[in-house]
Each structure stands twice: as C-alpha cells, then as structure tokens.
Design an enzyme around this catalytic site. Structure first.
Site, PDB file in Angstrom:
ATOM      1  CE  LYS A  10     -79.361   4.962  23.033  1.00 34.84           C
ATOM      2  NZ  LYS A  10     -78.812   4.080  24.040  1.00 34.84           N
ATOM      3  CG  ASP A 140     -75.518   6.593  22.122  1.00 32.75           C
ATOM      4  OD1 ASP A 140     -74.796   5.777  21.534  1.00 32.75           O
ATOM      5  OD2 ASP A 140     -75.980   6.416  23.258  1.00 32.75           O
TER       6      ASP A 140
HETATM    7  O1  C5P Z   1     -69.663   9.838  23.129  1.00 28.42           O
HETATM    8  P1  C5P Z   1     -70.324  10.104  24.435  1.00 28.42           P
HETATM    9  O2  C5P Z   1     -70.302  11.554  24.831  1.00 28.42           O
HETATM   10  O3  C5P Z   1     -71.675   9.517  24.557  1.00 28.42           O
HETATM   11  O4  C5P Z   1     -69.443   9.341  25.523  1.00 28.42           O
HETATM   12  C1  C5P Z   1     -69.489   9.621  26.906  1.00 28.42           C
HETATM   13  C2  C5P Z   1     -68.349   8.874  27.604  1.00 28.42           C
HETATM   14  O5  C5P Z   1     -68.599   7.468  27.604  1.00 28.42           O
HETATM   15  C3  C5P Z   1     -66.991   9.025  26.945  1.00 28.42           C
HETATM   16  O6  C5P Z   1     -66.301  10.153  27.397  1.00 28.42           O
HETATM   17  C4  C5P Z   1     -66.287   7.743  27.326  1.00 28.42           C
HETATM   18  O7  C5P Z   1     -65.795   7.836  28.639  1.00 28.42           O
HETATM   19  C5  C5P Z   1     -67.413   6.736  27.366  1.00 28.42           C
HETATM   20  N1  C5P Z   1     -67.533   5.962  26.107  1.00 28.42           N
HETATM   21  C6  C5P Z   1     -66.638   4.949  25.844  1.00 28.42           C
HETATM   22  N2  C5P Z   1     -66.779   4.223  24.688  1.00 28.42           N
HETATM   23  C7  C5P Z   1     -67.795   4.464  23.822  1.00 28.42           C
HETATM   24  C8  C5P Z   1     -68.735   5.484  24.080  1.00 28.42           C
HETATM   25  C9  C5P Z   1     -68.572   6.222  25.246  1.00 28.42           C
HETATM   26  O8  C5P Z   1     -65.726   4.689  26.618  1.00 28.42           O
HETATM   27  N3  C5P Z   1     -67.908   3.710  22.730  1.00 28.42           N
END
Ligand code: C5P
Length: 337
Positions: A10, A140
């Site tokens: 994506k 994601d």
């Molecule tokens: O959800 P994901 O594992 O992709 O997120 C990785 C990190 O990115 C989270 O632990 C957080 O620190 C940050 N994040 C965030 N806000 C989001 C998505 C991710 O702060 N909307």
C-alpha cells in the site's frame, strides 16, 4: 495442498496526524491505496487428531524474523485461538517488498496469513472478529481486509472502503535507509509542541477528511455527478487539487534531506508530460512514490532515479476488484494430470 496468497502493498495518499491519545497511539486521517507489488505467502495446514497446534515460519530474506516478532505469527496465534482448530501450520514468506519501507509489507503479510488460513481450514471467521484481530496485530493490517482505495481513521485501523481511483502507474523509490515509525511520531509531537507555543493548533484531521470528501464530490467519469458545465474528470486529479499531503514529510525530510531530494526527482521532469500527478512519502517512509498518467512518464521517473543511484520498483495501483480477483495464486500445474 497448500494455498499461495499474494500479499499486496500500500501507499498513503495523504496522511494527517492528530494528537497523541492516552493509549500512546496518534489519531490519524489517511487515504490508503493498495498497489499491485506483492510478497508471496505459501500456507500449508495439516489437521491433527491430538496434541497441540504448531506454527513454523520460513523466509527467503534473513532480515525477516521467523519467531513471535513476525506479524504473521501474531496473526496465526489469534486465528488458531478463534477457530479452535488443531493444526500443524507451515508458512513460507517469499519477500519481494522492502522490509520496513512504508509500504505496509509486514501488515499485509499478516492479513494474507489470515486469508490463507481461512482457505486452508475451510472456515471463514466472522467479519467483525477478523477486523478486531487485524487491528490488534497492527494499525495498518485492517486496510488489507478491504483493499483498493480505503479511508483510515482512529489510529489507522478504523477502515472504510472508498470509491476506487482509476488504475495509475506508480514508481516507488526505495532508499537504502530505515525510518523508525515510533520515532517519527515522537518528532511530530515535538514539532507540534513548538507550534503550540507559537500559535493556535489547526485541526489537521478534519482538514484532510474534508479534502478527501471534497474530491469525491467533484464530477467523476462515472457520470454520477453532473453539475452544470463541469466535465467528468479523474478523481485522483480532484484529490490532488485539494492539496493532500503527508504530515510525516515535515519531520522525516528534516532528519533525512535525501528523501526530499528523491521526492523532487519523482515530481519534476524537463518534459512537463513526464511530471508526476502526485508524489509523497508513504507512511513514515522511507519509501517515496510518484503517480504518473502514462507508461512513458513512469519509465522516465525510473530513469531519473537510477541515474542518481536510487533503487525503485514500478507498479500500478490496485482496485478492490483486482485486489480480491488476483490475491490467490492458482497452481495450474496441480490441475494437469
Ligand atoms: O500499530 P503499529 O504496530 O503499526 O504501530 C507501531 C508504533 O507506531 C506504535 O507502537 C506507536 O508508537 C506508533 N503509532 C502511533 N500512532 C498510530 C500508529 C502507530 O503512535 N496511529
């Protein structure tokens, strides 16, 4: 028999970052678009009559962990718990996409594992449960249970299908550097803090939501909307006219100025017909993509990148129909007797 699932990638067509929430995540508004470039997952599950379920992962890329850190393992734990199946599972990840590149490859792998397991088990999990476990694995992941053009709200995990944009050439620059997503969010917070002391904050989430809706109100080639003398147009152009951007660029381009240079390479050409319709950082990077109206323009963009020693991949945007229509790779050899 095994199931081979294409794990598509994506890009983010615009990404607005809101305030950090009590759970540590940030509120987001983004438009996701799936691409035809993919990793390939081969999933094989054998039913057991006794004992404990087990999962083994293998991959062609030694940068990919094959233990519980892998998003595929996290997904499999949840799928097995929900389905109640007693199975021995083997998944091979054939990695063709960059690891940690902003193309959502790890997240897509998790969604592909869920879909492949459902086929292997002959059991579809309830829709709401699928979205719930996908969101637990990563912000994601749920978008890959919709495919095509998708609106992402919440922390990115709250997904809504949007009308598909027309198929468009996409050149993705793959710089040889990694960007930490949590660090990029922290840098954004620091920048917002500076700005807060200087002026009143703007509501970036609302601004991008309104821009996305506005682009969908413009007259489209579907002819659904017809306002006076307006001629049908490309919704992607309408979207670009609204001024979409990726907030991460402000902090990531400061840290890595070379990524800003790459975006300029993607955007500009001496030949105006070869300029990008739109170019941006994808997610927090490091992938930077450009969208082009024709094959010649995409080829010229690839040449500009390679002349500057930057690796790239040339692909196309993938509509929801094409996403689901091409996801399962059929092994025609197994049908020949
Ligand atoms: O959800 P994901 O594992 O992709 O997120 C990785 C990190 O990115 C989270 O632990 C957080 O620190 C940050 N994040 C965030 N806000 C989001 C998505 C991710 O702060 N909307």
């Amino acid at each position: 028999m095994s199931t081979r699932v294409r794990s598509f990638s994506k890009i983010n067509l615009g990404l607005a970052i809101g305030p950090s929430r009590p759970d540590g995540f940030h509120a987001l508004t983004t438009m996701y678009q799936t691409l035809a470039a993919y990793d390939l997952l081969t999933i094989e599950a054998h039913k057991l009559t006794a004992g404990k379920s087990s999962v083994t992962l293998t991959t062609n890329d030694d940068r990919v962990p094959t233990d519980e850190r892998n998003t595929v393992s996290k997904m499999l734990d949840r799928v097995l718990a929900l389905s109640g199946a007693l199975v021995e599972v083997h998944i091979h990840i054939e990695k063709w996409l960059p690891v940690q590149g902003g193309l959502g490859a790890g997240s897509a792998n998790a969604a592909a594992a869920l879909i492949g397991m459902e086929i292997e088990l002959g059991q579809r999990l309830p829709g709401a449960e699928r979205l719930k476990i996908a969101a637990e694995v990563g912000s994601d992941v749920p978008l890959f249970l919709l495919g095509g053009t998708v609106l992402g709200l919440g922390r990115g995990e709250e997904v809504y299908p949007l009308p598909d944009l027309p198929e468009t050439h996409c050149v993705v620059a793959l710089p040889d550097l990694g960007v930490s997503t949590p660090q990029a969010f922290r840098d954004w917070d620091a920048l917002e803090q500076e700005r807060l002391t200087a002026s009143a904050p703007s509501d970036r989430l609302k601004e991008l939501s309104q821009a996305l809706s506005a682009s969908l109100c413009e007259p489209h080639s579907s002819g659904v909307f017809s306002f006076g003398e307006d001629r049908p147009g490309n919704p992607l152009l309408a979207l670009v006219r609204t001024g979409i951007e990726n907030d991460f660029e402000e902090v990531v381009f400061r840290q890595h100025p070379s990524l800003g240079d790459i975006k300029r390479l993607l955007v500009y050409s001496d030949n105006p017909e070869h300029a990008a319709i739109y170019a941006a950082l994808s997610g927090s990077g490091s992938a930077v993509f450009g969208l082009y109206s024709c094959e010649d323009a995409a080829e010229a963009a690839e040449k500009r990148l390679s002349a500057n020693g930057i690796a790239s991949l040339w692909t196309k945007t993938l509509s929801r129909e094409a996403y689901w229509g091409t996801m399962i790779e059929v092994d025609w050899g197994s049908f020949q007797k």
